[in-house]
Design a protein around this motif. Structure first.
Motif, PDB file in Angstrom:
ATOM      1  N   ALA A 137      43.040  40.282  31.624  1.00 32.43           N
ATOM      2  CA  ALA A 137      42.057  39.848  30.622  1.00 32.43           C
ATOM      3  C   ALA A 137      42.476  38.589  29.874  1.00 32.43           C
ATOM      4  O   ALA A 137      41.627  37.926  29.254  1.00 32.43           O
ATOM      5  N   SER A 138      43.744  38.219  29.945  1.00 33.81           N
ATOM      6  CA  SER A 138      44.244  37.119  29.109  1.00 33.81           C
ATOM      7  C   SER A 138      43.514  35.807  29.359  1.00 33.81           C
ATOM      8  O   SER A 138      43.167  35.089  28.416  1.00 33.81           O
ATOM      9  N   GLY A 139      43.274  35.477  30.625  1.00 34.00           N
ATOM     10  CA  GLY A 139      42.576  34.231  30.928  1.00 34.00           C
ATOM     11  C   GLY A 139      41.136  34.226  30.457  1.00 34.00           C
ATOM     12  O   GLY A 139      40.596  33.182  30.073  1.00 34.00           O
ATOM     13  N   LEU A 140      40.514  35.399  30.462  1.00 30.97           N
ATOM     14  CA  LEU A 140      39.138  35.506  29.975  1.00 30.97           C
ATOM     15  C   LEU A 140      39.086  35.252  28.473  1.00 30.97           C
ATOM     16  O   LEU A 140      38.157  34.600  27.970  1.00 30.97           O
ATOM     17  N   ARG A 141      40.091  35.738  27.761  1.00 30.32           N
ATOM     18  CA  ARG A 141      40.124  35.505  26.316  1.00 30.32           C
ATOM     19  C   ARG A 141      40.355  34.027  26.007  1.00 30.32           C
ATOM     20  O   ARG A 141      39.792  33.493  25.047  1.00 30.32           O
ATOM     21  N   VAL A 142      41.174  33.357  26.831  1.00 27.67           N
ATOM     22  CA  VAL A 142      41.362  31.916  26.651  1.00 27.67           C
ATOM     23  C   VAL A 142      40.042  31.174  26.836  1.00 27.67           C
ATOM     24  O   VAL A 142      39.766  30.185  26.140  1.00 27.67           O
ATOM     25  N   ARG A 143      39.218  31.665  27.733  1.00 28.77           N
ATOM     26  CA  ARG A 143      37.899  31.059  27.950  1.00 28.77           C
ATOM     27  C   ARG A 143      36.914  31.388  26.835  1.00 28.77           C
ATOM     28  O   ARG A 143      35.789  30.903  26.833  1.00 28.77           O
ATOM     29  N   GLY A 144      37.306  32.223  25.905  1.00 27.18           N
ATOM     30  CA  GLY A 144      36.448  32.535  24.770  1.00 27.18           C
ATOM     31  C   GLY A 144      35.593  33.762  24.953  1.00 27.18           C
ATOM     32  O   GLY A 144      34.719  34.040  24.125  1.00 27.18           O
ATOM     33  N   ILE A 145      35.828  34.527  26.004  1.00 27.37           N
ATOM     34  CA  ILE A 145      35.046  35.741  26.243  1.00 27.37           C
ATOM     35  C   ILE A 145      35.609  36.865  25.388  1.00 27.37           C
ATOM     36  O   ILE A 145      36.809  37.155  25.419  1.00 27.37           O
ATOM     37  N   ASP A 147      33.416  39.901  24.687  1.00 26.46           N
ATOM     38  CA  ASP A 147      32.667  41.122  24.948  1.00 26.46           C
ATOM     39  C   ASP A 147      33.513  42.069  25.811  1.00 26.46           C
ATOM     40  O   ASP A 147      33.856  41.751  26.952  1.00 26.46           O
ATOM     41  N   ARG A 148      33.839  43.233  25.263  1.00 31.53           N
ATOM     42  CA  ARG A 148      34.737  44.181  25.945  1.00 31.53           C
ATOM     43  C   ARG A 148      34.169  44.624  27.290  1.00 31.53           C
ATOM     44  O   ARG A 148      34.900  44.732  28.271  1.00 31.53           O
ATOM     45  N   ALA A 149      32.863  44.853  27.341  1.00 32.49           N
ATOM     46  CA  ALA A 149      32.252  45.308  28.591  1.00 32.49           C
ATOM     47  C   ALA A 149      32.322  44.220  29.662  1.00 32.49           C
ATOM     48  O   ALA A 149      32.586  44.505  30.838  1.00 32.49           O
ATOM     49  N   VAL A 150      32.092  42.986  29.255  1.00 28.24           N
ATOM     50  CA  VAL A 150      32.163  41.869  30.200  1.00 28.24           C
ATOM     51  C   VAL A 150      33.587  41.717  30.722  1.00 28.24           C
ATOM     52  O   VAL A 150      33.813  41.541  31.922  1.00 28.24           O
ATOM     53  N   ILE A 151      34.546  41.810  29.806  1.00 28.50           N
ATOM     54  CA  ILE A 151      35.950  41.690  30.203  1.00 28.50           C
ATOM     55  C   ILE A 151      36.339  42.821  31.151  1.00 28.50           C
ATOM     56  O   ILE A 151      36.963  42.591  32.194  1.00 28.50           O
ATOM     57  N   ALA A 152      35.951  44.052  30.816  1.00 27.39           N
ATOM     58  CA  ALA A 152      36.296  45.205  31.651  1.00 27.39           C
ATOM     59  C   ALA A 152      35.701  45.067  33.051  1.00 27.39           C
ATOM     60  O   ALA A 152      36.355  45.379  34.054  1.00 27.39           O
ATOM     61  N   GLU A 156      37.977  44.700  36.541  1.00 25.00           N
ATOM     62  CA  GLU A 156      37.820  45.550  37.731  1.00 25.00           C
ATOM     63  C   GLU A 156      37.483  44.699  38.957  1.00 25.00           C
ATOM     64  O   GLU A 156      38.038  44.915  40.048  1.00 25.00           O
ATOM     65  N   GLU A 157      36.609  43.731  38.786  1.00 25.69           N
ATOM     66  CA  GLU A 157      36.170  42.899  39.906  1.00 25.69           C
ATOM     67  C   GLU A 157      37.350  42.177  40.564  1.00 25.69           C
ATOM     68  O   GLU A 157      37.500  42.195  41.792  1.00 25.69           O
ATOM     69  N   VAL A 158      38.204  41.547  39.745  1.00 28.99           N
ATOM     70  CA  VAL A 158      39.287  40.759  40.346  1.00 28.99           C
ATOM     71  C   VAL A 158      40.438  41.649  40.824  1.00 28.99           C
ATOM     72  O   VAL A 158      41.142  41.286  41.772  1.00 28.99           O
ATOM     73  N   LEU A 159      40.631  42.817  40.188  1.00 28.77           N
ATOM     74  CA  LEU A 159      41.625  43.742  40.722  1.00 28.77           C
ATOM     75  C   LEU A 159      41.202  44.262  42.095  1.00 28.77           C
ATOM     76  O   LEU A 159      42.045  44.460  42.982  1.00 28.77           O
ATOM     77  N   ARG A 160      39.909  44.450  42.275  1.00 26.04           N
ATOM     78  CA  ARG A 160      39.413  44.813  43.610  1.00 26.04           C
ATOM     79  C   ARG A 160      39.611  43.647  44.577  1.00 26.04           C
ATOM     80  O   ARG A 160      40.014  43.832  45.735  1.00 26.04           O
ATOM     81  N   GLU A 161      39.326  42.445  44.106  1.00 27.57           N
ATOM     82  CA  GLU A 161      39.471  41.268  44.951  1.00 27.57           C
ATOM     83  C   GLU A 161      40.924  41.078  45.375  1.00 27.57           C
ATOM     84  O   GLU A 161      41.205  40.601  46.483  1.00 27.57           O
ATOM     85  N   ALA A 162      41.845  41.450  44.493  1.00 27.59           N
ATOM     86  CA  ALA A 162      43.270  41.338  44.785  1.00 27.59           C
ATOM     87  C   ALA A 162      43.828  42.577  45.486  1.00 27.59           C
ATOM     88  O   ALA A 162      45.043  42.717  45.620  1.00 27.59           O
ATOM     89  N   ALA A 163      42.938  43.461  45.916  1.00 26.98           N
ATOM     90  CA  ALA A 163      43.328  44.686  46.643  1.00 26.98           C
ATOM     91  C   ALA A 163      44.311  45.535  45.850  1.00 26.98           C
ATOM     92  O   ALA A 163      45.256  46.107  46.401  1.00 26.98           O
ATOM     93  N   THR A 192      45.103  35.182  37.953  1.00 30.31           N
ATOM     94  CA  THR A 192      44.696  33.818  38.278  1.00 30.31           C
ATOM     95  C   THR A 192      43.209  33.750  38.602  1.00 30.31           C
ATOM     96  O   THR A 192      42.525  32.780  38.256  1.00 30.31           O
ATOM     97  N   LEU A 193      42.685  34.782  39.258  1.00 36.25           N
ATOM     98  CA  LEU A 193      41.281  34.787  39.665  1.00 36.25           C
ATOM     99  C   LEU A 193      40.327  35.027  38.501  1.00 36.25           C
ATOM    100  O   LEU A 193      39.169  34.578  38.542  1.00 36.25           O
ATOM    101  N   ALA A 194      40.790  35.718  37.476  1.00 39.76           N
ATOM    102  CA  ALA A 194      39.889  36.168  36.404  1.00 39.76           C
ATOM    103  C   ALA A 194      39.085  35.049  35.756  1.00 39.76           C
ATOM    104  O   ALA A 194      37.877  35.205  35.532  1.00 39.76           O
ATOM    105  N   PRO A 195      39.669  33.890  35.423  1.00 39.97           N
ATOM    106  CA  PRO A 195      38.874  32.832  34.767  1.00 39.97           C
ATOM    107  C   PRO A 195      37.976  32.044  35.725  1.00 39.97           C
ATOM    108  O   PRO A 195      37.414  31.029  35.334  1.00 39.97           O
ATOM    109  N   GLU A 196      37.872  32.514  36.975  1.00 37.83           N
ATOM    110  CA  GLU A 196      37.052  31.864  38.001  1.00 37.83           C
ATOM    111  C   GLU A 196      37.515  30.433  38.284  1.00 37.83           C
ATOM    112  O   GLU A 196      36.785  29.466  38.062  1.00 37.83           O
ATOM    113  N   PRO A 197      38.718  30.292  38.816  1.00 37.50           N
ATOM    114  CA  PRO A 197      39.245  28.962  39.114  1.00 37.50           C
ATOM    115  C   PRO A 197      38.533  28.327  40.307  1.00 37.50           C
ATOM    116  O   PRO A 197      37.870  29.015  41.094  1.00 37.50           O
TER     117      PRO A 197
END
Length: 282
Positions: A137-145, A147-152, A156-163, A192-197
């Motif tokens: 979640a750290s990179g999402l917070r740097v981006r200014g996000i 909303d807990r639901a959005v972050i959660a 989950e999305e990127v943890l799935r993406e990272a297997a 690394t994937l979380a902030p949508e690089p």
């Protein structure tokens, strides 16, 4: 010829201003995500990179290979402005991010924003001393996000993406340090994937891992390349041959040769490339 003799014989060539610092690589057929143009870099007074030209294809893996000290990691860290963290370092030339046509090493560009666009995964897993959830979640917070639901949802999305989701979904509040080395590295990839690089930078991401964890990371890279431009530094030519579409061979801060994986490993045009591939030095 041993490596030291080779380095000494090549040093005069690399230091001679009359010798071109690597010809412009031929245009590639793939869409570009970034274009390195005449890039030089100095650690204070020492010039570590010399007039690098390098296209980075979208949704492909580009491998940087070469002996230790050739400038691979230095070049990789230019993509996300890691060198800005230390005084006296300076860039010349451009790394143009496309299609925005933005020079990300320009002094007017905020390096924090660059790092969100070009995420880095290092040689050794370096999770933050926080929970698994907060690492991602750290990179999402740097981006200014906020909303807990959005972050959660994104975690989950990127943890799935990272297997990694199935292995950690029931312990997201636990320390990231409780994970194995391979799991920690996949967590760092998820972070690394979380902030949508737009670029993923991998600096020898499997060198500290065992063969089983290495295989999982390589499988992950193969999946990620369908969605991201990836640049990887690796000392393993076998790894580069397995996962990359393009390969750049570097020596003494210069880009010696760039081409498709097949060209570099089966029919290199430059003698120095052939000498490295065949083990004459490095």
């Amino acid at each position: 010829m041993n490596q030291e003799t080779y380095r000494q014989s090549e040093f005069a060539r690399a230091s001679d201003p009359s010798v071109a610092a690597g010809s412009r690589p031929n245009a590639i057929s793939d869409t570009l995500k970034a274009d390195v143009r005449g890039l030089s870099f100095w650690y204070d007074q020492f010039q570590a990179l010399k007039n690098i030209d390098l296209p980075i294809a979208e949704k492909k893996v580009t491998a940087l290979i070469g002996a230790s000290g050739c400038g691979k990691s230095t070049l990789l860290r230019c993509f996300n402005r890691m060198h800005d963290l230390y005084p006296g370092n300076r860039y010349d030339g451009e790394i143009v991010l496309l299609p925005e046509n933005q020079n990300i090493v320009d002094k007017g560009i905020d390096p924090i924003r660059v790092r969100l666009k070009a995420g880095m995964v290092f040689q050794k897993p370096n999770p933050f001393p926080k929970s698994i959830f907060e690492n991602v979640a750290s990179g999402l917070r740097v981006r200014g996000i906020r909303d807990r639901a959005v972050i959660a949802g994104r975690v989950e999305e990127v943890l799935r993406e990272a297997a990694l989701w199935d292995e950690v979904k029931d312990r997201l509040d636990q320390s990231a340090y409780a994970l194995s080395g391979g799991q920690q590295q996949r967590l760092c990839i998820a972070r690394t994937l979380a902030p949508e690089p737009e670029l993923i930078l991998l600096d020898e991401p499997t060198s500290a891992l065992d063969p089983i964890a290495t295989a999982k990371i390589e499988e992950l890279i193969e999946k990620l390349r369908d969605h991201y431009a990836i640049v990887i530094v690796t000392h393993s030519m076998q790894q580069a041959a397995r996962i990359s579409a393009y390969c750049a061979f570097m020596h003494l801060g210069q880009l010696v040769e760039f081409g498709t994986n097949e060209t570099i490993f089966t029919s290199p045009k430059e003698k120095r490339t052939q000498d490295y591939i065949t083990g004459r030095f490095g």
